[in-house]
Design a protein around this motif. Structure first.
Motif, PDB file in Angstrom:
ATOM      1  N   ASN A 214       0.854  -1.190   0.000  1.00  0.00           N
ATOM      2  CA  ASN A 214       0.000   0.000   0.000  1.00  0.00           C
ATOM      3  C   ASN A 214       0.887   1.237   0.000  1.00  0.00           C
ATOM      4  O   ASN A 214       1.209   1.789   1.056  1.00  0.00           O
ATOM      5  CB  ASN A 214      -0.927   0.001   1.221  1.00  0.00           C
ATOM      6  CG  ASN A 214      -2.071   0.986   1.071  1.00  0.00           C
ATOM      7  OD1 ASN A 214      -1.936   2.042   0.460  1.00  0.00           O
ATOM      8  ND2 ASN A 214      -3.232   0.630   1.624  1.00  0.00           N
ATOM      9  N   GLU A 216       0.486   4.377  -1.048  1.00  0.00           N
ATOM     10  CA  GLU A 216      -0.047   5.659  -0.597  1.00  0.00           C
ATOM     11  C   GLU A 216      -0.096   5.728   0.926  1.00  0.00           C
ATOM     12  O   GLU A 216       0.271   6.747   1.531  1.00  0.00           O
ATOM     13  CB  GLU A 216      -1.451   5.884  -1.181  1.00  0.00           C
ATOM     14  CG  GLU A 216      -1.475   6.178  -2.673  1.00  0.00           C
ATOM     15  CD  GLU A 216      -1.239   4.937  -3.522  1.00  0.00           C
ATOM     16  OE1 GLU A 216      -1.313   3.808  -2.956  1.00  0.00           O
ATOM     17  OE2 GLU A 216      -0.982   5.074  -4.724  1.00  0.00           O
ATOM     18  N   TYR A 217      -0.561   4.629   1.549  1.00  0.00           N
ATOM     19  CA  TYR A 217      -0.665   4.636   3.007  1.00  0.00           C
ATOM     20  C   TYR A 217       0.722   4.705   3.652  1.00  0.00           C
ATOM     21  O   TYR A 217       0.931   5.432   4.632  1.00  0.00           O
ATOM     22  CB  TYR A 217      -1.394   3.382   3.483  1.00  0.00           C
ATOM     23  CG  TYR A 217      -1.510   3.281   4.992  1.00  0.00           C
ATOM     24  CD1 TYR A 217      -2.424   4.068   5.688  1.00  0.00           C
ATOM     25  CD2 TYR A 217      -0.701   2.407   5.708  1.00  0.00           C
ATOM     26  CE1 TYR A 217      -2.533   3.994   7.072  1.00  0.00           C
ATOM     27  CE2 TYR A 217      -0.799   2.323   7.091  1.00  0.00           C
ATOM     28  CZ  TYR A 217      -1.709   3.115   7.767  1.00  0.00           C
ATOM     29  OH  TYR A 217      -1.810   3.038   9.127  1.00  0.00           O
ATOM     30  N   ILE A 219       3.475   5.982   2.452  1.00  0.00           N
ATOM     31  CA  ILE A 219       4.034   7.331   2.291  1.00  0.00           C
ATOM     32  C   ILE A 219       3.372   8.299   3.264  1.00  0.00           C
ATOM     33  O   ILE A 219       4.027   9.176   3.848  1.00  0.00           O
ATOM     34  CB  ILE A 219       3.879   7.807   0.835  1.00  0.00           C
ATOM     35  CG1 ILE A 219       4.752   6.951  -0.092  1.00  0.00           C
ATOM     36  CG2 ILE A 219       4.248   9.282   0.697  1.00  0.00           C
ATOM     37  CD1 ILE A 219       4.575   7.262  -1.558  1.00  0.00           C
ATOM     38  N   SER A 220       2.050   8.137   3.460  1.00  0.00           N
ATOM     39  CA  SER A 220       1.341   9.013   4.390  1.00  0.00           C
ATOM     40  C   SER A 220       1.806   8.826   5.831  1.00  0.00           C
ATOM     41  O   SER A 220       1.655   9.730   6.658  1.00  0.00           O
ATOM     42  CB  SER A 220      -0.172   8.757   4.309  1.00  0.00           C
ATOM     43  OG  SER A 220      -0.503   7.480   4.855  1.00  0.00           O
ATOM     44  N   ARG A 221       2.393   7.663   6.126  1.00  0.00           N
ATOM     45  CA  ARG A 221       2.909   7.392   7.466  1.00  0.00           C
ATOM     46  C   ARG A 221       4.369   7.814   7.615  1.00  0.00           C
ATOM     47  O   ARG A 221       4.995   7.541   8.638  1.00  0.00           O
ATOM     48  CB  ARG A 221       2.775   5.902   7.786  1.00  0.00           C
ATOM     49  CG  ARG A 221       1.348   5.382   7.764  1.00  0.00           C
ATOM     50  CD  ARG A 221       0.511   5.968   8.867  1.00  0.00           C
ATOM     51  NE  ARG A 221       0.966   5.540  10.184  1.00  0.00           N
ATOM     52  CZ  ARG A 221       0.452   5.933  11.330  1.00  0.00           C
ATOM     53  NH1 ARG A 221      -0.528   6.815  11.328  1.00  0.00           N
ATOM     54  NH2 ARG A 221       0.921   5.482  12.483  1.00  0.00           N
ATOM     55  N   GLY A 222       4.905   8.483   6.587  1.00  0.00           N
ATOM     56  CA  GLY A 222       6.242   9.056   6.698  1.00  0.00           C
ATOM     57  C   GLY A 222       7.348   8.276   6.024  1.00  0.00           C
ATOM     58  O   GLY A 222       8.526   8.647   6.138  1.00  0.00           O
TER      59      GLY A 222
END
Length: 341
Positions: A214, A216-217, A219-222
């Motif tokens: 995943n 996108e997820y 990357i969103s978590r850093g």
């Protein structure tokens, strides 16, 4: 009135992820497999069989490292075999033209392949899907064309011959029935496998898988896509380059055939047949396909067709490959043992 003391609840210091084999069990299985392989030369008497096993070890190193980037990382790096070829020519040129010690050249083959992997990562850092395939495939073709065009140095399409081999003090490795090369190849496979398994079990490995599953997820978590992708390709390159260098030392020649689609197809078949994201699957498939292919040597043109049919049947029945087949078989045995107990 005294308060009741709650019973102590044992807490596992390091939880084991579902479906993951504990370290201890994996280490025991690894040690048993290593012992069996180490004893094979004492059982196999003819030199040709040892040669086949040496080639199995080389293929296993390349395939299992490709599984790191393709299976765990989800990066369709079709330039992986170019890293193997870079190792071949790096060793050959360093020993034959520069006069570098063969053992240093063996290590240098891995280092140069790693640098090449970092360079090819730069243009694909932000790409996805088919675009990564096109760029990495173009990289492999570019390396091959450079080798061919610089024929005064690389030998062009004729390749390089009489490449210096490895040595072990005064021991004659050419006339020892391939014993020394067998154990060096086995040592290379062991070192590569330990490195890969430690990597995929580490936080870095978990990050690589998270981005694959995943993006996108993650990357969103850093997580950094650029950093993780570069680490993945660089980690899969070092032992691939060393395998190429060892191949040149063992065969004592370098040829542009190492960049061809024939070898790439064989190695990719090992990754897929064994089961992606397993490391061990690619190694097992290297044994199966290489030994199976040698056993059918008398079938001539039918050999690749029979091999392809074998791969198709296994993948249809067990999409997770040979590892899935082994797990299913082991699960069935465990169920029967419980019923009879």
């Amino acid at each position: 009135m005294t308060d009741a003391v709650a019973p102590a609840i044992p807490i596992r210091a390091v939880p084991v992820s579902p479906g993951r084999t504990p370290w201890k069990q994996e280490a025991i299985g690894f040690a048993i497999a290593l012992l069996v392989l180490a004893l094979l030369p004492l059982v196999i008497g003819d030199t040709y069989s040892r040669h086949v096993l040496i080639m199995v070890f080389i293929y296993a190193v390349v395939a299992s490292n490709w599984d790191l980037s393709l299976g765990y990382g989800g990066v369709f790096n079709f330039g992986h075999l170019a890293l193997f070829g870079i190792g071949v020519y790096a060793y050959s040129l360093l020993t034959k033209l520069v006069g570098l010690d063969p053992w240093l050249a063996l290590f240098a083959g891995g280092v140069i392949a790693t640098v090449a992997a970092v360079l090819v990562t730069i243009p694909i850092l932000r790409l996805k899907g088919i675009y990564i395939i096109l760029v990495t495939f173009g990289f492999a073709q570019l390396v091959m064309q450079i080798v061919i065009s610089q024929s005064a140095i690389t030998g062009g399409t004729q390749g390089l011959v009489r490449v210096p081999g490895l040595y072990w003090f005064d021991h004659n490795m050419i006339r020892d029935g391939k014993f020394a090369y067998f154990y060096i190849a086995l040592g290379l496979l062991v070192a590569s496998t330990i490195f890969l398994r430690v990597f995929v079990r580490s936080r870095l490995g978990a990050g690589v898988v998270a981005l694959r599953d995943n993006e996108e997820y993650a990357i969103s978590r850093g997580m950094s896509l650029v950093r993780q992708r570069m680490i993945t390709l660089a980690a899969s390159a070092f032992f691939t380059g060393m395998a190429g260098a060892f191949y040149a030392a063992y065969q004592r020649n370098a040829s542009v055939d190492v960049f061809g689609m024939s070898l790439a197809t064989i190695i990719l078949s090992m990754v897929l047949l064994g089961g992606a994201s397993t490391i061990y699957g690619a190694i097992i498939a290297s044994f199966v396909l290489t030994v199976f292919g040698e056993a059918m040597a008398d079938f001539g043109a039918w050999r690749p067709m029979i091999t392809a049919l074998l791969i198709i049947v296994v993948m249809l029945v067990y999409p997770s490959g040979l590892v899935g087949m082994i797990r299913a078989g082991w699960g069935a045995i465990a169920v029967r043992m419980k019923r009879t107990a």
